[in-house]
Design a protein around this motif. Structure first.
Motif, PDB file in Angstrom:
ATOM      1  N   UNK A  95       9.383   8.811 -12.494  1.00 36.82           N
ATOM      2  CA  UNK A  95       8.872   8.811 -11.149  1.00 36.82           C
ATOM      3  C   UNK A  95       8.740   7.687 -10.710  1.00 36.82           C
ATOM      4  N   UNK A  96       8.260   6.656 -11.003  1.00 35.28           N
ATOM      5  CA  UNK A  96       8.329   5.439 -10.237  1.00 35.28           C
ATOM      6  C   UNK A  96      10.031   4.965 -10.363  1.00 35.28           C
ATOM      7  N   UNK A  97      11.063   5.520 -11.268  1.00 33.23           N
ATOM      8  CA  UNK A  97      12.508   5.287 -10.863  1.00 33.23           C
ATOM      9  C   UNK A  97      12.682   5.916 -10.161  1.00 33.23           C
ATOM     10  N   UNK A  98      12.478   6.851  -9.714  1.00 34.46           N
ATOM     11  CA  UNK A  98      12.664   7.927  -8.548  1.00 34.46           C
ATOM     12  C   UNK A  98      12.548   7.138  -7.083  1.00 34.46           C
ATOM     13  N   UNK A  99      11.240   6.998  -7.628  1.00 34.39           N
ATOM     14  CA  UNK A  99      10.393   6.433  -6.275  1.00 34.39           C
ATOM     15  C   UNK A  99      10.496   4.652  -6.331  1.00 34.39           C
ATOM     16  N   UNK A 100      11.402   4.044  -6.437  1.00 35.91           N
ATOM     17  CA  UNK A 100      11.906   2.948  -6.445  1.00 35.91           C
ATOM     18  C   UNK A 100      10.509   1.497  -6.847  1.00 35.91           C
ATOM     19  N   UNK A 101       9.731   1.909  -7.591  1.00 34.93           N
ATOM     20  CA  UNK A 101       8.655   1.517  -7.680  1.00 34.93           C
ATOM     21  C   UNK A 101       8.339   0.630  -8.761  1.00 34.93           C
ATOM     22  N   UNK A 102       8.256  -1.109  -8.469  1.00 32.54           N
ATOM     23  CA  UNK A 102       8.708  -2.530  -9.347  1.00 32.54           C
ATOM     24  C   UNK A 102       7.755  -3.107 -10.528  1.00 32.54           C
ATOM     25  N   UNK A 103       5.965  -2.569  -9.644  1.00 28.89           N
ATOM     26  CA  UNK A 103       5.439  -3.633 -10.074  1.00 28.89           C
ATOM     27  C   UNK A 103       4.197  -2.981 -10.696  1.00 28.89           C
ATOM     28  N   UNK A 104       4.422  -1.918 -11.697  1.00 32.37           N
ATOM     29  CA  UNK A 104       3.922  -1.536 -12.487  1.00 32.37           C
ATOM     30  C   UNK A 104       4.393  -1.469 -14.211  1.00 32.37           C
ATOM     31  N   UNK A 105       4.413  -1.571 -14.980  1.00 35.35           N
ATOM     32  CA  UNK A 105       5.165  -1.683 -16.564  1.00 35.35           C
ATOM     33  C   UNK A 105       4.451  -1.113 -16.633  1.00 35.35           C
ATOM     34  N   UNK A 106       5.267  -1.021 -18.051  1.00 34.09           N
ATOM     35  CA  UNK A 106       4.202  -0.096 -19.152  1.00 34.09           C
ATOM     36  C   UNK A 106       3.088  -1.068 -19.900  1.00 34.09           C
ATOM     37  N   UNK A 145       0.849  -1.874   0.299  1.00 34.93           N
ATOM     38  CA  UNK A 145       0.019  -0.297   0.272  1.00 34.93           C
ATOM     39  C   UNK A 145       1.092   1.330   0.039  1.00 34.93           C
ATOM     40  N   UNK A 146       1.747   1.513   0.197  1.00 32.64           N
ATOM     41  CA  UNK A 146       2.573   2.281   0.638  1.00 32.64           C
ATOM     42  C   UNK A 146       3.309   2.957  -0.808  1.00 32.64           C
ATOM     43  N   UNK A 147       3.441   1.940  -1.352  1.00 32.70           N
ATOM     44  CA  UNK A 147       4.028   1.736  -2.777  1.00 32.70           C
ATOM     45  C   UNK A 147       2.881   2.735  -3.927  1.00 32.70           C
ATOM     46  N   UNK A 148       1.582   1.364  -3.591  1.00 36.69           N
ATOM     47  CA  UNK A 148       0.483   1.858  -4.287  1.00 36.69           C
ATOM     48  C   UNK A 148       0.131   4.267  -3.921  1.00 36.69           C
ATOM     49  N   UNK A 149       0.315   3.854  -2.855  1.00 34.74           N
ATOM     50  CA  UNK A 149       0.827   5.332  -2.922  1.00 34.74           C
ATOM     51  C   UNK A 149       1.712   6.018  -3.872  1.00 34.74           C
ATOM     52  N   UNK A 150       2.882   5.937  -4.101  1.00 32.93           N
ATOM     53  CA  UNK A 150       3.394   6.205  -4.164  1.00 32.93           C
ATOM     54  C   UNK A 150       3.006   6.496  -6.110  1.00 32.93           C
ATOM     55  N   UNK A 151       2.240   5.149  -6.729  1.00 32.64           N
ATOM     56  CA  UNK A 151       1.816   5.822  -8.293  1.00 32.64           C
ATOM     57  C   UNK A 151       0.764   6.729  -8.035  1.00 32.64           C
ATOM     58  N   UNK A 152      -0.425   6.547  -7.500  1.00 33.38           N
ATOM     59  CA  UNK A 152      -1.277   7.363  -7.399  1.00 33.38           C
ATOM     60  C   UNK A 152      -0.145   8.852  -7.259  1.00 33.38           C
ATOM     61  N   UNK A 153       0.731  10.015  -6.240  1.00 30.62           N
ATOM     62  CA  UNK A 153       1.427  10.525  -6.296  1.00 30.62           C
ATOM     63  C   UNK A 153       1.728  10.717  -8.137  1.00 30.62           C
ATOM     64  N   UNK A 154       2.943   9.346  -8.267  1.00 34.52           N
ATOM     65  CA  UNK A 154       3.172   9.766  -9.704  1.00 34.52           C
ATOM     66  C   UNK A 154       1.933  10.055 -10.981  1.00 34.52           C
TER      67      UNK A 154
END
Length: 125
Positions: A71-82, A37-46
């Motif tokens: 934005x994903x790379x900067x926040x270390x989000x690895x679960x979302x791909x193209x 859920x912390x990573x998901x908040x980063x996705x919403x922020x992006x």
């Protein structure tokens, strides 16, 4: 013989062991699920960052993905791909959808699956 009518009360060793086991399992769940859920908040922020870009009505699909990827790379989000991102553009209208799922193992063959779907829409069709 003098029998006391008061019974001793308290936790037995078995009850204490079960209680500590339950607390340990709940702690394990929290430690495994909270980062999702912390990573998901980063996705919403992006997504919010993309929505607030200047000239959002004129950017291309590739520019939207590039901005999200940075934005994903900067926040270390690895679960979302193209493959999880759909960008729809019609004239001055832009819609960005991100749909992805995260599977995290808990213990042995027990895993947790969490699905997420976020969308932003900017402009008029």
């Amino acid at each position: 013989m003098n029998l006391s009518s008061n019974r001793e009360s308290g936790l037995t060793l078995i009850t204490l062991t079960l209680l500590l086991g339950l607390i340990a399992f709940i702690t394990l769940l929290v430690l495994k699920i909270a980062p999702i859920y912390i990573d998901h908040s980063k996705v919403k922020s992006a997504l919010t960052g993309v929505e607030q870009m200047e000239n959002i009505e004129t950017v291309t699909r590739e520019e939207v993905w590039s901005s999200l990827e940075k934005r994903f790379n900067m926040n270390y989000v690895t679960d979302v791909t193209k493959d999880n991102v759909r960008v729809t553009r019609r004239g001055g209208y832009l819609k960005v959808e991100i749909e992805y799922e995260v599977v995290k193992p808990i213990v042995g063959n027990l895993s947790v699956l969490v699905n997420f779907y976020e969308i932003i829409e900017v402009g008029q069709e």
